[in-house]
Scaffold this motif. Structure first.
Motif, mmCIF file in Angstrom:
data_model
loop_
_atom_site.group_PDB
_atom_site.id
_atom_site.type_symbol
_atom_site.label_atom_id
_atom_site.label_comp_id
_atom_site.label_asym_id
_atom_site.label_seq_id
_atom_site.Cartn_x
_atom_site.Cartn_y
_atom_site.Cartn_z
ATOM 1 N N ARG A 436 0.812 -1.222 0.000
ATOM 2 C CA ARG A 436 0.000 0.000 0.000
ATOM 3 C C ARG A 436 0.845 1.273 0.000
ATOM 4 N NH1 ARG A 436 -1.128 -2.895 4.620
ATOM 5 N NH2 ARG A 436 0.031 -2.243 6.467
ATOM 6 N N ARG A 437 2.149 1.106 -0.112
ATOM 7 C CA ARG A 437 3.033 2.274 -0.037
ATOM 8 C C ARG A 437 2.706 3.299 -1.124
ATOM 9 N NH1 ARG A 437 8.939 0.426 0.033
ATOM 10 N NH2 ARG A 437 8.227 -0.398 2.043
ATOM 11 N N GLU A 438 2.536 2.818 -2.356
ATOM 12 C CA GLU A 438 2.258 3.732 -3.472
ATOM 13 C C GLU A 438 0.874 4.363 -3.330
ATOM 14 O OE1 GLU A 438 4.230 4.799 -5.831
ATOM 15 O OE2 GLU A 438 5.873 3.659 -4.954
ATOM 16 N N ILE A 439 -0.091 3.593 -2.873
ATOM 17 C CA ILE A 439 -1.439 4.127 -2.703
ATOM 18 C C ILE A 439 -1.425 5.257 -1.681
ATOM 19 C CG2 ILE A 439 -3.791 3.587 -1.962
ATOM 20 C CD1 ILE A 439 -3.289 0.708 -2.944
ATOM 21 N N LEU A 440 -0.747 5.056 -0.570
ATOM 22 C CA LEU A 440 -0.672 6.088 0.461
ATOM 23 C C LEU A 440 0.022 7.347 -0.063
ATOM 24 C CD1 LEU A 440 0.223 3.881 3.560
ATOM 25 C CD2 LEU A 440 -1.867 5.215 3.254
ATOM 26 N N SER A 441 1.073 7.159 -0.848
ATOM 27 C CA SER A 441 1.785 8.330 -1.366
ATOM 28 C C SER A 441 0.899 9.142 -2.304
ATOM 29 C CB SER A 441 3.072 7.894 -2.087
ATOM 30 O OG SER A 441 2.765 7.199 -3.284
ATOM 31 N N LEU A 442 0.031 8.476 -3.057
ATOM 32 C CA LEU A 442 -0.887 9.189 -3.955
ATOM 33 C C LEU A 442 -1.943 9.955 -3.165
ATOM 34 C CD1 LEU A 442 -1.478 6.454 -6.684
ATOM 35 C CD2 LEU A 442 0.035 8.430 -6.820
ATOM 36 N N LEU A 443 -2.434 9.340 -2.084
ATOM 37 C CA LEU A 443 -3.496 9.969 -1.300
ATOM 38 C C LEU A 443 -3.036 11.250 -0.618
ATOM 39 C CD1 LEU A 443 -5.174 6.813 0.323
ATOM 40 C CD2 LEU A 443 -6.040 8.200 -1.574
ATOM 41 N N VAL A 444 -1.767 11.348 -0.299
ATOM 42 C CA VAL A 444 -1.269 12.548 0.378
ATOM 43 C C VAL A 444 -0.539 13.482 -0.587
ATOM 44 C CG1 VAL A 444 -1.088 11.367 2.592
ATOM 45 C CG2 VAL A 444 0.889 11.412 1.077
ATOM 46 N N SER A 445 -0.605 13.210 -1.870
ATOM 47 C CA SER A 445 0.103 14.020 -2.861
ATOM 48 C C SER A 445 -0.604 15.348 -3.102
ATOM 49 C CB SER A 445 0.216 13.252 -4.185
ATOM 50 O OG SER A 445 -1.072 13.065 -4.758
ATOM 51 N N SER A 446 0.090 16.272 -3.761
ATOM 52 C CA SER A 446 -0.511 17.563 -4.086
ATOM 53 C C SER A 446 -1.654 17.399 -5.083
ATOM 54 C CB SER A 446 0.553 18.502 -4.661
ATOM 55 O OG SER A 446 1.132 17.952 -5.841
ATOM 56 N N GLU A 447 -1.556 16.366 -5.962
ATOM 57 C CA GLU A 447 -2.650 16.119 -6.912
ATOM 58 C C GLU A 447 -3.939 15.764 -6.173
ATOM 59 O OE1 GLU A 447 0.302 14.724 -7.177
ATOM 60 O OE2 GLU A 447 1.081 14.949 -9.227
ATOM 61 N N ALA A 448 -3.815 14.959 -5.099
ATOM 62 C CA ALA A 448 -5.001 14.607 -4.311
ATOM 63 C C ALA A 448 -5.575 15.835 -3.622
ATOM 64 C CB ALA A 448 -4.653 13.530 -3.290
ATOM 65 N N ALA A 449 -4.706 16.731 -3.184
ATOM 66 C CA ALA A 449 -5.175 17.953 -2.522
ATOM 67 C C ALA A 449 -5.953 18.841 -3.475
ATOM 68 C CB ALA A 449 -3.985 18.721 -1.952
ATOM 69 N N HIS A 450 -5.651 18.746 -4.773
ATOM 70 C CA HIS A 450 -6.294 19.609 -5.760
ATOM 71 C C HIS A 450 -7.231 18.837 -6.679
ATOM 72 C CE1 HIS A 450 -2.675 21.960 -4.551
ATOM 73 N NE2 HIS A 450 -3.553 22.964 -4.625
ATOM 74 N N LEU A 451 -7.775 17.736 -6.180
ATOM 75 C CA LEU A 451 -8.827 17.056 -6.919
ATOM 76 C C LEU A 451 -10.006 18.015 -7.096
ATOM 77 C CD1 LEU A 451 -8.735 13.564 -5.155
ATOM 78 C CD2 LEU A 451 -8.483 13.920 -7.611
ATOM 79 N N PRO A 452 -10.892 17.772 -8.079
ATOM 80 C CA PRO A 452 -12.049 18.653 -8.249
ATOM 81 C C PRO A 452 -12.810 18.836 -6.944
ATOM 82 C CG PRO A 452 -11.893 17.136 -10.087
ATOM 83 C CD PRO A 452 -10.842 16.716 -9.113
ATOM 84 N N ALA A 453 -13.425 19.999 -6.788
ATOM 85 C CA ALA A 453 -14.092 20.340 -5.530
ATOM 86 C C ALA A 453 -15.220 19.389 -5.179
ATOM 87 C CB ALA A 453 -14.626 21.772 -5.604
ATOM 88 N N ASN A 454 -15.748 18.647 -6.168
ATOM 89 C CA ASN A 454 -16.845 17.718 -5.894
ATOM 90 C C ASN A 454 -16.371 16.281 -5.775
ATOM 91 O OD1 ASN A 454 -16.218 17.352 -8.608
ATOM 92 N ND2 ASN A 454 -18.308 16.814 -9.169
ATOM 93 N N PHE A 455 -15.087 16.065 -5.569
ATOM 94 C CA PHE A 455 -14.536 14.705 -5.473
ATOM 95 C C PHE A 455 -14.218 14.386 -4.018
ATOM 96 C CE2 PHE A 455 -11.835 11.073 -6.194
ATOM 97 C CZ PHE A 455 -12.285 10.534 -7.385
ATOM 98 N N ARG A 456 -14.667 13.198 -3.550
ATOM 99 C CA ARG A 456 -14.446 12.777 -2.170
ATOM 100 C C ARG A 456 -13.925 11.338 -2.130
ATOM 101 N NH1 ARG A 456 -15.354 17.423 -1.944
ATOM 102 N NH2 ARG A 456 -16.884 18.579 -0.689
ATOM 103 N N ILE A 457 -12.980 11.088 -1.244
ATOM 104 C CA ILE A 457 -12.476 9.732 -1.006
ATOM 105 C C ILE A 457 -12.670 9.412 0.471
ATOM 106 C CG2 ILE A 457 -10.484 8.182 -1.030
ATOM 107 C CD1 ILE A 457 -9.308 9.878 -3.287
ATOM 108 N N LEU A 458 -13.478 8.386 0.752
ATOM 109 C CA LEU A 458 -13.666 7.898 2.128
ATOM 110 C C LEU A 458 -12.794 6.658 2.293
ATOM 111 C CD1 LEU A 458 -15.043 7.724 4.891
ATOM 112 C CD2 LEU A 458 -16.918 6.487 3.795
#
Length: 834
Positions: A436-458
């Protein structure tokens, strides 16, 4: 033998199937009603609010007093400017030839259209008031709140897309009446009792809003006529008008009737075939929270999902110790997404599915699910992967993230109604940290921070050190711990759960229920186990006596109450020594070491192939006593698997499970499974196993292929075909097994095996299996020819993998004939398949 092969050859017909000419329907005799004003969807320009009265009893309004909406600003310069733009767009529309006026449904002349557009502010007013009202509703059920969130998103979309003309003006007028109706006092007071109808209203409104937006994006009226989504806009608009009216009347009548909602999504034939997909990783409604429980945490999550704050965190990390109910909450949210047909998906990791390497398929699976939900996303994704097979099959999670998620989202900004919700459950069960190392790195990346305003990940998980280290203190991650939920709220929910679970036992009253709740110590999993323990039947014991035994349990040294309860359940059915305990160990090793959960019949079929005949017994002898902790025991159809991951942890830790510890380190035990898998292949593989009639059809074109697979490839054969090599790898080289491999790859059975991996769509697994076997055989004396055959098989799959995946018969008519004639596999097989 010659006659046998001739029979085989005839099974794949060499004659191309005939295609009968399709009769086109005649247009003669069709009648077309005149397009007078009374038949159009749009209302009279002078009476924009009288649509309901013209629709008859379906739209009859009762004289109810509406609740006063909260005070709010009713003049919005931004909306006003958009209305001006809409008016100008109508003025700028070029005159439409007379011949097209009927097709596009114009009512009157252009000045009439402009007059109606000038009324749009009055129509949009209830939508804006509704958005303000929803924020004040604090006492509704979270599910109702979620449905209202969809309605809010739909109204906002229409407010932002007020560029309308006559085709959809009548629909917008109906929408106005819908939102006025939703703000009536009687409607609001009965929302919780009419959840099903509200769900359908939100679903229908979402589809209607999407239709309007799609329609209005077409600036050229001629393009509208040819658009596949709105080829007949008048019919689609009227369909939405009728359904919304029917649903409002149903709400007034407090009745549930079968009204088919009008989902106008039309999925084009966009090819996503070949993208990896994790089968069985989606929503499981049996895991949902009991209705009425976890309302506070569910409301918090819905608030986060539906907020219009563009700065809201894109990710919510829900964590807590085992048994707190994380998965139940995740599947509840996912089921609500499914109910209201919102755009979203659910992806679950599982301890017993780690062999599938789901971490490599998480983003391809999520992307394909979103594509199934939203046509715009599907088109954008198809444009990314079109004619790029290597991209479709990549295991590079970073590339998947950028190409399958970020890129399509950037292309469809503003084309999705409401928020996109991705639920990722039990990340901690993906496997070791590296999984899960790569998955975690994607979730905390700057791209994840700037996902569209209507996008949510639970995201849910246990707070394992590697996950907590990465997810803590990230600005775009909202961390919520179930360990911190107030004790009285947890006990209230557990009491409701236990009361329902034990309500059929007269001897278990309110006092006993309360005692179970107190003893649960806030763990939903223990409460579930307690109910199962009391409900389970045992000769000579009453439910009240089972309850008394449960209350007498005390946590032992080094063990939690959950562990102690697991021990008590096992002691109740499994002896502590002798044949019964030995069989328990053998059966549980098989269950735990299976690389994919199997139902009882498949486990028994595998066990019949174990090398030791003493192991050939019905595993139900052991498993019938373990239904409180294992699924698939009572129904005998679903897979046998632990009902909770904590039971796996318990079994694999000797300090916790003691004599019931399941040791998987002995190679003799892995040899049993490898031997059984090879024996299953030897006895079960056969030519044209699914009875395919012609090589001219791709597998995807065989209409009943799934039924043929289910009826002709039993689960134990399916399992063995996918995992035989992995069990070999875990065993290490063994002469007896090597002879089994030699017999398998040195016969036509290897081609029959290729058939199955083709039919199952797992040709990639086939290539991995052969590579594993080649490594397993490398350097072993006496097996050089066997190794050469395996290496030839690798080249065959490498060169013809796409052909084999596309059409199973082409294994024989395309792949095999074009093998190098000097290859050992070719010289062995070609004489058998003339």
């Amino acid at each position: 033998m010659a006659r046998k092969q001739m029979k085989k050859h005839r099974l794949f017909s060499s004659e191309r199937p005939s295609s009968a000419a399709t009769d086109l329907p005649s247009s003669q005799g069709a009648s077309h009603p005149s397009a007078d004003a009374s038949s159009m969807a749009g209302p009279s320009a002078n009476t924009p609010r009288n649509l309901f009265s013209r629709m008859g009893h379906l739209f009859h309004r009762s004289n109810q007093t509406r609740s006063e909406p909260p005070t709010t600003e009713t003049t919005d310069d931004r909306i006003g400017s958009q209305v001006n733009v809409a008016q100008q767009a109508m003025v700028d529309m070029k005159p439409i030839p007379q011949v097209l006026q009927m097709a596009v449904g114009l009512v009157g002349q252009a000045d009439t259209a402009v007059t109606r557009i000038q009324s749009i502010e009055a129509i949009l007013q209830p939508l804006k008031l509704f958005n303000s009202l929803v924020t004040t509703l604090s006492n509704v059920h979270p599910y109702v709140q979620f449905a209202l969130g969809i309605l809010t998103a739909a109204s906002q979309l229409l407010i932002n897309q007020a560029n309308l003309d006559n085709e959809v003006f009548g629909l917008l007028n109906t929408v106005k009446d819908l939102y006025e109706f939703l703000m009536e006092k009687d409607t609001i007071e009965n929302m919780d009792g009419m959840k099903e109808t509200l769900r359908r209203i939100s679903q229908e409104m979402s589809a209607a809003a999407l239709f309007v937006v799609k329609y209005c994006k077409k600036k050229n009226i001629l393009v509208r006529i040819g658009d596949s989504l709105v080829s007949d806009p008048q019919t689609v608009a009227r369909g939405h008008v009728k359904n919304l009216g029917d649903l409002m009347q149903q709400y007034r009548d407090r009745a549930i009737r079968d009204i088919q909602v009008n989902i106008s999504h039309v999925f084009e034939d966009l090819n996503l075939e070949g993208m990896a997909y994790a089968v069985g990783a989606g929503l499981n409604t049996t895991k949902k929270c009991l209705d009425g429980t976890r309302t506070e945490i569910l409301k918090d999550i819905i608030d986060w999902i539906t907020t219009s704050d563009v700065n809201a965190p894109r990710i919510l990390w829900l964590h807590g110790q085992p048994g707190r109910g994380k998965s139940a909450i995740a599947h509840t949210i996912a089921s609500w997404i499914e109910d209201v047909k919102a755009t979203g998906t659910c992806f679950c990791f599982a301890r017993d599915r780690q062999a599938e390497r789901r971490e490599e398929k998480i983003l391809t699976t999520i992307a394909r699910d979103l594509a199934d939900r939203d046509p715009a996303f599907r088109r954008a994704l198809s444009n990314v992967v079109s004619n790029n097979h290597s991209l479709k099959t990549t295991c590079d999670v970073l590339q998947q993230w950028k190409r399958f998620i970020l890129e399509p989202l950037s292309k469809i900004n503003g084309e999705i109604v409401g928020n996109v919700v991705v639920v990722i459950d039990a990340l901690d069960e993906s496997g070791p940290e590296i999984s899960r190392r790569e998955i975690l790195s994607l979730l905390v990346s700057s791209e994840a921070a700037h996902l569209p305003a209507n996008f949510r990940i639970l995201l849910t998980s246990r707070p394992l050190p590697d996950i907590e280290r990465v997810m803590r203190d990230v600005p775009h991650v909202k961390a919520t711990s179930l360990d911190d939920v107030r004790r009285e709220l947890v006990e209230r929910d557990i009491q409701l759960y236990v009361s329902k679970g034990l309500d059929r036992f007269p001897s278990i009253g309110a006092t006993e229920v309360q005692n179970v709740v107190k003893k649960s110590d806030g763990l939903f999993e223990w409460a579930r186990l307690a109910c199962e323990f009391i409900r389970s039947r045992k000769a000579g014991e009453t439910p009240k006596e089972r309850y008394d035994d449960l209350m007498a349990l005390q946590s032992e040294k080094g063990r939690t109450l959950l562990d102690t309860t697991y021990l008590e359940i096992l002691k109740g059915g499994i002896p502590d020594s002798g044949r019964g305990l030995e069989r328990y160990h053998s059966v549980m090793r098989q269950v735990v070491m299976a690389l994919e959960p199997l139902p009882m019949a498949a486990l028994n079929s595998m066990r019949e192939k174990f090398p030791n005949k003493e192991d050939h017994y019905d595993i139900f002898l052991v498993l019938e006593f373990m239904s409180p902790v294992l699924g698939g025991i009572v129904d005998r159809v679903s897979a046998v698997r632990p009902l909770h991951a904590s039971f796996y942890d318990f079994l694999m830790d000797h300090s916790r499970s003691g004599i019931y510890f399941v040791d998987t380190s002995n190679t003799q035990h892995t040899k049993d499974l490898a031997f059984a898998a090879l024996q299953v292949l030897r006895d079960g593989l056969q030519f044209n196993i699914c009875g395919l009639e012609s090589s001219y059809f791709a597998n995807a074109d065989v209409a009943d292929l799934l039924d043929r697979i289910k009826n002709n490839i039993p689960r134990h054969l399916c399992y063995s075909s996918q995992f035989w090599a992995q069990h070999l790898q875990k065993t290490g080289f063994d002469l007896e097994l090597a002879l089994q491999v030699k017999a398998f790859v040195g016969s036509e059975k290897i081609m029959f095996w290729l058939e199955i991996i083709s039919l199952l769509g797992v040709v990639g697994k086939g290539l991995d299996a052969l590579a594993t076997v080649a490594k397993w055989l490398h350097g072993q004396d006496g097996f050089k020819d066997t190794l050469a055959l395996v290496e030839d098989g690798i080249k065959l799959v490498q060169n013809f993998g796409s052909v084999i995946l596309h059409s199973t018969p082409h294994i024989y008519i395309s792949a095999l004939p074009f093998m190098p004639p000097n290859a050992l596999l070719s010289t062995m097989l070609l004489p058998k398949f003339s």
